[in-house]
Design an enzyme around this catalytic site. Sequence first.
Site, short mmCIF file in Angstrom:
data_model
loop_
_atom_site.label_atom_id
_atom_site.label_comp_id
_atom_site.label_asym_id
_atom_site.label_seq_id
_atom_site.Cartn_x
_atom_site.Cartn_y
_atom_site.Cartn_z
N PRO A 751 51.58 54.98 50.33
CA PRO A 751 51.00 54.06 49.35
C PRO A 751 50.70 52.70 49.95
CG PRO A 751 53.35 54.16 49.05
CD PRO A 751 53.02 55.18 50.12
N ARG A 753 48.35 49.87 47.81
CA ARG A 753 48.12 48.98 46.68
C ARG A 753 49.24 49.04 45.65
NH1 ARG A 753 44.96 49.03 41.90
NH2 ARG A 753 44.27 46.92 41.42
N ARG A 789 36.79 42.76 45.92
CA ARG A 789 36.87 44.05 45.22
C ARG A 789 35.91 44.17 44.04
NH1 ARG A 789 41.17 45.67 42.72
NH2 ARG A 789 41.06 47.86 43.38
N TYR A 793 33.28 47.30 44.72
CA TYR A 793 33.30 48.56 43.97
C TYR A 793 33.71 48.38 42.51
CZ TYR A 793 37.80 48.45 46.58
OH TYR A 793 38.97 48.09 47.20
N CYS A 820 26.30 32.05 47.12
CA CYS A 820 24.87 32.21 46.78
C CYS A 820 24.46 33.67 46.86
CB CYS A 820 24.02 31.35 47.72
SG CYS A 820 24.22 29.59 47.41
N GLU A 821 25.00 34.47 45.98
CA GLU A 821 24.68 35.89 45.83
C GLU A 821 24.76 36.24 44.35
OE1 GLU A 821 23.76 38.10 48.02
OE2 GLU A 821 24.20 37.12 49.94
N TYR A 849 44.31 44.17 48.95
CA TYR A 849 42.88 44.10 49.29
C TYR A 849 42.25 42.81 48.77
CZ TYR A 849 43.88 48.92 50.37
OH TYR A 849 44.46 50.04 50.90
#
Length: 869
Positions: A751, A753, A789, A793, A820-821, A849
């Site tokens: 494991p 996360r 994250r 996804y 700037c996205e 993560y």
Amino acid sequence: MGQPALCSIVSTDSPLPATAPWIVLKFGGTSVSTAARWATIRALAHGRRAEGARVLVVVSALSGITDLLKAASQEDDVGARLVIAEQIEARHVELAHCLELPQSAQWRTHMDALRHIVQMETAPADLIPWQASVMAHGELLSSAMGADWLHAAWLDARSVLRASDQPNQSERMQRFSALLETQPDPRAAVELAGLGEILITQGFIARDVHGGTVLLGRGGSDTSAAHFGALLRAARVEIWTDVAGMFSANPRLVPDARLLRRLDYEEAQEIATTGAKVLHARCLAPLRGPRVPLWIKDTERPQLAGTEIGAEAVEASPSIKALSMRKGITLVSMESIGMWQQVGFLADVFAQFKRHGLSVDLIGSAETNVTVSLDSSENLLDSDALATLAADLAQVCRVKVIAPCAAITLVGRGMRGMLHRLQALLAELGGQRVHLISQSSNNLNLTFVTDESAADALLGRMHDLLLQSGALRADDGSIFGPSWRALYAAPMADTGSPWWRAQRVSLLRSAEQGTPKYVYHLPTIRERASALRGMSAVDRWYYALKANSHSAVLRELARAGFGLECVSPGELAEASAVAPETPRLFTPNFAPRDDYAAAFDAGALVCVDSLFPLQKWGDLLAGREIGLRVDLGVGVGHHEKVRTGGSGSKFGLPLADLPAFLAGARRIGARITLLHAHLGSGVLDAAHWAGVYVQLASLAEHVGTLRALDVGGGLGLPQREGEWPLDLAALDAALWDVKRAYPQFELWMEPGRYLVAEAGVLLARVTQVKDKDAYHYLGIDAGMHSLLRPALYGAHHRMVNLSRIDAAADSLYQVVGPICESGDVLGTDRRMPAGEEGDVILIEHAGAYGAVMASEYNRRGLPAQEILE
């Protein structure tokens, strides 16, 4: 209206004024079948009366009675009919005994009438009216028994509700699926008020223009209640049933379906029409004109909020509200080369459906084909009817009948504006036989017709994908309530408040020293590690270092007995520096030769997942002990980018290559001591790893040199309200079921996360707020460069305004960062208190993560990190 039969009314309250509002209470079959439920009905009726309203109670037949009556009405033998009548009487005698009703109770009058009518001989011309009269007795019996119990006035619904004449319906449809007149009688409220303050009547039955008994079809009691509500201009209609309301999917098939707190008429109508059984599709139309609200409530748990349906749309961002399903769908595909621009072709085709009294539901067309669906719940379909229809259609086109099918429908206002969120769902449907796709002209639904055999499993997967993509915004508490599982399953163990609540003051103080900042709570990591170590089936644990490589975290987990799973030389070096005595597992993917050499030098067990290293670097692997990661052919997880199995994933050796790999390993003297598989992340189903375990064990005999089986990681954590946590006890038990059959192998898990996500939070400060059309933006100084994250996804992280923790969450925000996205969005449609510049925003489950994936994109600095002991 005719004069209804009455029984005496007993009331100790002051008489209600003539202007007192009405409340209509409808109770279904399960709600009238036990004495305990009747006690609830009495409490509700008298409670509404105490509120100052007149009450009309509408009841269905006892559960199962309508089926018995239908069987009796189709039986030719009088003796067999009487046997069924005795069964019906026995059910009501038992209930009357529980209610302590006297032998002279008026329900027996209707029982005697039923016994008389089933002994009648009927001419063929009178058969259908006779059958309707027989089937009406379920509601007559239950309502008469209710009148005895409630001391309420008994009203014959046939004296009030009249069916309209439908010239296109067959006699059977007019008698058994009648449509009621929609024009209310202005005298009705006054006349019924003169009968008493609590009345009881029947659902499901009405009269036709000639005074004969007609039925309203399955679920028709809802329709009766709605028409009474419209007739009386009621304050509301309450539908009392065995669930708390409408849900975002059938909760019997999808336990994580969310309660729908509020809907407008149009959305509720679509959900009911496309398959939700809790509400009859015809019951909303009569309420729209007089704008009578409708509530759906649970008789067993009246304290639950339920669903409220009204005229006003809920102010919220576009969202899919529900995923509904109808089975028993038949598709009729009609093809003609000469159809293109042929005047009158469709008119000729649909004339045949009209002639056969069949109602068409969905329609799809192409240059040479028209395909329509027939819903068995709205049509009296059998093989003879379909064969006759097909024979008539064959005169103008080629006909193909496709059955049985199921129609799965996405319902939500502004459906076309949400298509971009359906990418993962459409990919799932790509592996199914989809016969027809239909998008409604009112922009409220999108329907897929598939094979009925696949529909149940598909419904749950589609619902999960809608939650994960944000197309179904279950976090918006103004619309969505708890999941069915949370409401009805055994209660979850109380996990208490999250650790950060007790640390709020210190976190706010830490934010003053600079943001964005990750803060890790070591006691939470210890708790998670201890819980996993308590699973006796697992022989060795490895922590996936890529989740969080902070040195304090690694030391804590090494002390707890975890090995370290690494994927790069940098991670190997960090593991060696922090915990040099800790076992290391190296599981790279498409890494260069030097990485493998470094791992061998560091003393790690190295996993290989392709033929290439054997074929090209035989000298490096010769004589070594290695692990082999295989692809079991399927991926799992909350998003396609965390699924690490299946042909679309770059990870793992295909099983087709296993013989060649084993031969190559033998040729160079490499010994495969570990067989490994990891299929994805965010898994909450405890049975998943046992399935992987079984598959690996079945492959082990082909290897011959194995010491251990590694079933990977991916242990999930609940991300949204209503999600059920992973049951570690169930997981341990499932693994033991397999381990007993294969005791010769050690069991490993890895494991990442699960151990560290809850222990970490990301602190950020509000920079700006902005309104833009219908959207409200909350800008913070953490963006996709700090927490990737959500952009990578679609991960969901709960957010709270730590500065205003107790303020009302009355603002709906798009939470964005300074990058700037357009993809720099950390949260969509988050309800929080109105934010101001400088407020501290806390982002949960950021311990995994988070910092390890951060960057200096746009030349913005990396977030700080801090440890709390």
